[in-house]
Design a protein around this motif. Structure first.
Motif, short mmCIF file in Angstrom:
data_model
loop_
_atom_site.label_atom_id
_atom_site.label_comp_id
_atom_site.label_asym_id
_atom_site.label_seq_id
_atom_site.Cartn_x
_atom_site.Cartn_y
_atom_site.Cartn_z
N ASN A 68 -7.44 -10.07 -89.78
CA ASN A 68 -8.63 -9.17 -89.52
C ASN A 68 -8.91 -9.03 -87.93
OD1 ASN A 68 -9.25 -9.17 -92.22
ND2 ASN A 68 -9.88 -11.24 -91.92
N VAL A 69 -9.36 -7.78 -87.68
CA VAL A 69 -10.05 -7.48 -86.44
C VAL A 69 -11.39 -7.20 -86.41
CG1 VAL A 69 -9.97 -5.77 -84.41
CG2 VAL A 69 -7.83 -6.33 -85.72
N PHE A 70 -12.46 -7.81 -85.74
CA PHE A 70 -13.80 -7.66 -85.93
C PHE A 70 -14.49 -7.14 -84.70
CE2 PHE A 70 -12.61 -11.39 -88.38
CZ PHE A 70 -12.85 -10.81 -89.89
N GLU A 71 -15.48 -6.72 -85.00
CA GLU A 71 -16.38 -6.22 -83.69
C GLU A 71 -17.78 -6.74 -83.95
OE1 GLU A 71 -16.65 -2.07 -84.16
OE2 GLU A 71 -14.85 -1.56 -82.93
N LYS A 72 -18.27 -6.97 -82.83
CA LYS A 72 -19.98 -7.59 -82.83
C LYS A 72 -19.87 -9.13 -83.37
CE LYS A 72 -22.10 -3.26 -82.55
NZ LYS A 72 -22.89 -2.24 -83.44
N SER A 73 -18.68 -9.63 -83.14
CA SER A 73 -18.71 -11.08 -83.54
C SER A 73 -18.10 -12.20 -82.64
CB SER A 73 -17.82 -11.22 -84.81
OG SER A 73 -16.43 -11.07 -84.51
N MET A 74 -17.99 -13.36 -83.03
CA MET A 74 -17.39 -14.46 -82.31
C MET A 74 -16.34 -14.86 -83.11
SD MET A 74 -20.07 -16.17 -79.60
CE MET A 74 -21.08 -16.66 -80.92
N VAL A 75 -15.27 -14.86 -82.78
CA VAL A 75 -14.17 -16.10 -83.50
C VAL A 75 -13.72 -17.43 -82.80
CG1 VAL A 75 -13.40 -13.74 -84.93
CG2 VAL A 75 -12.14 -14.64 -82.65
N LEU A 76 -13.56 -18.33 -83.51
CA LEU A 76 -13.40 -19.65 -83.06
C LEU A 76 -11.95 -20.37 -83.65
CD1 LEU A 76 -15.94 -22.41 -82.75
CD2 LEU A 76 -13.70 -22.88 -83.72
N THR A 77 -11.01 -20.65 -82.76
CA THR A 77 -9.68 -21.40 -83.14
C THR A 77 -9.90 -22.87 -82.14
OG1 THR A 77 -8.78 -19.42 -83.74
CG2 THR A 77 -7.36 -21.15 -83.37
#
Length: 377
Positions: A68-77
């Motif tokens: 997935n490609v998101f906008e207006k978010s934060m992703v954590l790994t």
């Protein structure tokens, strides 16, 4: 390698897409929208999730998590290395009087060279000269040590970018993650998918990453002529029409995106250096060409591997995302189709990508490419 992944949107708690395992001494990569990173307690919330984690944060022009490609978010790994180790170092441009090359050289010198396999860089993207930064990084590392990464983004606003290591996100910060271990395998590659068009012109006046003249004429005026009505939307509209730069030195041409314009000096500020005497042509692309380019990048990164990929770090250019529009996820899906669904995938859309050309050791700054860094223990 144990991996935990999560996503957060404004006003909502972190949503974990994997089991919320307890990790030992994890490397925590957080890529997110600049406005979310500026919110009070942003860093504190992340550090509470991983109290003994080493947290690297970067602002984006789009966030990548799994397919997935998101906008207006934060992703954590968050990654726990079971057979390998890592070391994180950071520097700020403000402490080097804007000398990007010196910063890069100083930053790389802080890494012990024994068993160092690769360095992954998360750099501020609004004021750094990525070419000079890479030159400095390359000066202080051994030839067999890999180097890749990207320049942080700010959607297509070009206002400011943020990054940090174990502190609240701030401007001017450049972070490097050194990866160590005899069994650790890291490969990287990149590919574009853009085509040149229009007349070829010669750079007759430039200073590092500032382009003043083409064929003896003001570069910005010429560029505006090509854009026509779209010139009023600069620098945003320039993301659709980058420049192909051929330095005539035997190296492969580089793609350069315009980050900003200076009406007073009739010049354009690019993400990397544009040497005088180089030839320049405009470039354009289609959705299918960009998706095919992402697949080609994945093939190049996989064909030199011995092990299956456990973690894939993707850095793709904001210009690609704008062209792809509603089909942005197509290029991520093409990558996953090649590297395999067993791999954890994360990354971000950037203002510049760092990677060597295929089969070449030295890292370069690119624009408008999909860049992959694939890891396995």
């Amino acid at each position: 390698m144990k991996i935990v992944q999560a996503k957060k949107t404004k006003g909502n708690p972190w949503e974990f897409s994997t089991d919320k395992s307890i990790l030992k001494n994890p490397l925590v990569l957080v890529f997110g929208d600049r406005f979310l990173l500026e919110e009070e307690n942003c860093f504190e919330e992340i550090s509470q999730l991983f109290p003994d984690g080493h947290i690297v944060i970067g602002s984006t022009s789009g966030e990548i998590l799994k397919e997935n490609v998101f906008e207006k978010s934060m992703v954590l790994t968050a990654i726990e290395f079971e057979k390998s180790s890592y070391l994180v170092k950071s520097k700020n441009l403000a402490d080097f009087n804007g000398d990007d090359e010196l910063l890069g050289k100083t930053l790389m010198e802080e890494f012990p060279q024994k068993n160092l396999k690769h360095v992954f860089v998360v750099s501020e993207g609004s004021s750094v000269n990525g070419s000079s930064l890479i030159i400095g990084l390359e000066l202080s590392k051994k030839a067999n040590v890999g180097l890749s990464g990207g320049l942080c983004g700010d959607d297509a606003r070009f206002e400011k970018t943020l990054s940090s290591y174990n502190t609240a996100p701030k401007e001017g910060e450049i972070i490097a993650v050194g990866l160590y271990g005899e069994s650790l395998e890291v490969t990287s590659a990149n590919y574009g998918g853009w085509s040149v068009f229009g007349p070829k012109r010669t750079i007759t006046k430039s200073e590092e990453n500032i382009l003043f003249e083409l064929d003896g004429k003001p570069a910005l005026d010429l560029y505006k002529q090509y854009l026509g009505d779209k010139a009023k939307d600069l620098p945003y509209s320039a993301l659709f029409y980058p420049l192909n730069v051929d330095q005539h030195d035997g190296s492969q041409p580089l793609v350069r995106t315009i980050l900003n314009i200076d009406e007073a000096s009739n010049s354009m500020i690019l993400a990397g250096n544009v040497p005088e005497g180089s030839s320049v042509q405009l470039m354009m692309s289609t959705v299918d060409d960009i998706a095919d380019g992402a697949r080609e990048a994945a093939k190049l990164a996989v064909e030199i591997r011995e092990k299956k990929t456990e973690l894939a770090l993707l850095v793709s250019c904001v210009g690609r995302k704008l062209v792809m529009d509603q089909r942005t996820e197509d290029e991520v899906e093409e990558v996953i189709d090649v590297i395999g669904k067993q791999a954890a995938v994360t990354g971000f859309y950037s203002y510049g990508e760092m990677a060597p050309f295929a089969s070449q050791g030295a890292c370069k700054l690119h624009n408008q490419t999909m860049t992959l860094t694939l890891l396995s223990e």
